[in-house]
Design an enzyme around this catalytic site. Sequence first.
Site, PDB file in Angstrom:
ATOM      1  N   CYS A 157       0.894  -1.177   0.000  1.00 57.61           N
ATOM      2  CA  CYS A 157       0.000   0.000   0.000  1.00 57.61           C
ATOM      3  C   CYS A 157       0.919   1.210   0.000  1.00 57.61           C
ATOM      4  O   CYS A 157       1.208   1.785   1.048  1.00 57.61           O
ATOM      5  CB  CYS A 157      -0.875  -0.009   1.245  1.00 57.61           C
ATOM      6  N   GLY A 191       6.066   7.762   0.636  1.00 58.34           N
ATOM      7  CA  GLY A 191       7.024   8.200   1.658  1.00 58.34           C
ATOM      8  C   GLY A 191       7.892   7.042   2.147  1.00 58.34           C
ATOM      9  O   GLY A 191       9.129   7.148   2.196  1.00 58.34           O
ATOM     10  N   LYS A 192       7.245   5.929   2.473  1.00 55.56           N
ATOM     11  CA  LYS A 192       8.018   4.802   3.032  1.00 55.56           C
ATOM     12  C   LYS A 192       8.752   4.049   1.925  1.00 55.56           C
ATOM     13  O   LYS A 192       9.853   3.546   2.141  1.00 55.56           O
ATOM     14  CB  LYS A 192       7.103   3.885   3.854  1.00 55.56           C
ATOM     15  N   CYS A 212      -1.492   4.311  11.099  1.00 48.66           N
ATOM     16  CA  CYS A 212      -1.376   5.578  11.842  1.00 48.66           C
ATOM     17  C   CYS A 212      -2.661   5.738  12.661  1.00 48.66           C
ATOM     18  O   CYS A 212      -3.281   6.793  12.658  1.00 48.66           O
ATOM     19  CB  CYS A 212      -1.097   6.764  10.932  1.00 48.66           C
TER      20      CYS A 212
HETATM   21  C1  SAM Z   1      -1.587   4.637   4.724  1.00 49.00           C
HETATM   22  S1  SAM Z   1      -1.636   4.900   3.041  1.00 49.00           S
HETATM   23  C2  SAM Z   1      -0.014   4.446   2.553  1.00 49.00           C
HETATM   24  C3  SAM Z   1       1.037   5.491   2.825  1.00 49.00           C
HETATM   25  C4  SAM Z   1       2.368   5.138   2.185  1.00 49.00           C
HETATM   26  N1  SAM Z   1       2.853   3.845   2.595  1.00 49.00           N
HETATM   27  C5  SAM Z   1       3.439   6.170   2.508  1.00 49.00           C
HETATM   28  O1  SAM Z   1       4.238   5.968   3.414  1.00 49.00           O
HETATM   29  O2  SAM Z   1       3.469   7.201   1.819  1.00 49.00           O
HETATM   30  C6  SAM Z   1      -2.541   3.532   2.476  1.00 49.00           C
HETATM   31  C7  SAM Z   1      -2.589   3.380   0.971  1.00 49.00           C
HETATM   32  O3  SAM Z   1      -3.168   2.103   0.684  1.00 49.00           O
HETATM   33  C8  SAM Z   1      -3.856   2.201  -0.528  1.00 49.00           C
HETATM   34  N2  SAM Z   1      -4.743   1.008  -0.587  1.00 49.00           N
HETATM   35  C9  SAM Z   1      -5.920   0.820   0.032  1.00 49.00           C
HETATM   36  N3  SAM Z   1      -6.402  -0.406  -0.251  1.00 49.00           N
HETATM   37  C10 SAM Z   1      -5.485  -1.013  -1.051  1.00 49.00           C
HETATM   38  C11 SAM Z   1      -5.412  -2.282  -1.699  1.00 49.00           C
HETATM   39  N4  SAM Z   1      -6.395  -3.167  -1.557  1.00 49.00           N
HETATM   40  N5  SAM Z   1      -4.334  -2.544  -2.469  1.00 49.00           N
HETATM   41  C12 SAM Z   1      -3.349  -1.624  -2.616  1.00 49.00           C
HETATM   42  N6  SAM Z   1      -3.373  -0.406  -2.048  1.00 49.00           N
HETATM   43  C13 SAM Z   1      -4.426  -0.100  -1.270  1.00 49.00           C
HETATM   44  C14 SAM Z   1      -4.540   3.544  -0.453  1.00 49.00           C
HETATM   45  O4  SAM Z   1      -4.858   4.009  -1.743  1.00 49.00           O
HETATM   46  C15 SAM Z   1      -3.456   4.400   0.231  1.00 49.00           C
HETATM   47  O5  SAM Z   1      -2.687   5.062  -0.722  1.00 49.00           O
END
Ligand code: SAM
Length: 448
Positions: free
Chosen positions: A268, A273-274, A389
């Site tokens: 995800c 960022g990560k 978070c």
């Molecule tokens: C908490 S954010 C991730 C932040 C990211 N890891 C960072 O550090 O910048 C969660 C992300 O998961 C994505 N997401 C949600 N459901 C998902 C799925 N089934 N498969 C892939 N990505 C998904 C969302 O679109 C969102 O961008």
Amino acid sequence: MDARSVATQILTQVIWHKHSLSDCLDTYLPDLNDARERALAQNLCYGVLRWLRRLQALLQCLLKQPLKDKDSDIQALLLIGLYQLIYLRIPPYATAATVNVTRTLKKTWATGLVNGVLRNFQRKSDILLAKVDTDISVKLAHPIWLLKRLKKDWPTQWEAVAQANNSHPPLTLRVNNRCLSRDAYLEHLREVGIAATPTPYVDSGITLDVPMDVQNLPGFTPVKSAEVSDLKINQASQGGWVSVQDGSAQLAAQLLDVQAGTRVLDACAAPGGKTAHLLEHYEIDTLLALDNKSDRIPLLENTLSRLHLKAQVHCADASQPDTWWDGQLFDRILLDVPCSGSGIIRRHPDIKYLRKPKDIVALTIQQARLIEKVWPLLKPGGKLLYVTCSVFAEENYLQIQKFLSQVTDALETVLLADWGHALPIGRQILPGENNLDGFYYACLSKTN
Ligand SMILES: C[S@@+](CC[C@H](N)C(=O)[O-])C[C@H]1O[C@@H](n2cnc3c(N)ncnc32)[C@H](O)[C@@H]1O
């Protein structure tokens, strides 16, 4: 357009039309040409949303009768006026500027009303504040369901968490160790008079004493060739020296403990960022970065290109591996799941009002499905780091506890650390502790 008119528009969209604050800021702030006006509009929006429940309770006492739905803009303007009087040391003419917005809104009928309500508040502020603050959810400006949930999960810390949610977050940077060290960047900041300190618990974090426009940080954006005149600027000319990332989020790369030349899945990943931190920190052979929202993929690509990093980026649903997986197992999986965001309310105060209890139920189902579906893609001996978070037990240790009860090949790798709170599984940092965002981490290993 002026700052208060734009803030009125944004707050109307967020409070009454349930749009996200960051989307509205992106849409409306460019209407203001002056940087100080943009900063004021932003400050008013964040402030009103931090204290919305308290401001609304006061307004209810001050209005003889509720305003009509079609006049929600006037209500937003009144909230701005009250916020300025209580929380900002803005001179009296600010009230006049607030009243003048009724003209921009073409609602001059409300001029007397706005003026009268704000003057009335000034006369009776102590009495009114004491009256509304008898309700703890008003005093702490949190919806009742959210306070109840905080109290259930954090019986001794819930009030401190709520107070931290209303505080101003710091601006924390992550130094790109491929370009320079944290100490070297601190020295660059010192030379240009920007006060900052190392962020605790992480090796590449720097917290600024006072937030600023990141575009003005040394080495953030590329320098135009005409400006490249001395060696230091030349070194920074490519940009990408630093990124904005809270210290809590910077723990993910350290905790994933990636070995050189291995395969990593960031399931995800957007806005990246990560992902970027992993690539800055380790020599990874293959990093597959997924996100299922097509409109977030460009954010991920921009993050990587600004930092001159490379990953395989795919728009795909991580919980449906048959649609994207090539059959090769991963050594490490980072699972930074979608969550309530209850640990980062100080950065996104609209979460308090936009999130509802039913959303948390839907999120926990999504999270459970994600972990269940990506777990089989991990090599024996490999590690999965689960991250949120959030501060809610259902999204955190209870979620992982349930998963562990359903599989036979997963063990917790206990995170021994001097940050946060050890939970039955994983560790939690609460918002505001050591000036960090609220994050949860659990590390699972696959048995052979
Ligand atoms: C908490 S954010 C991730 C932040 C990211 N890891 C960072 O550090 O910048 C969660 C992300 O998961 C994505 N997401 C949600 N459901 C998902 C799925 N089934 N498969 C892939 N990505 C998904 C969302 O679109 C969102 O961008």
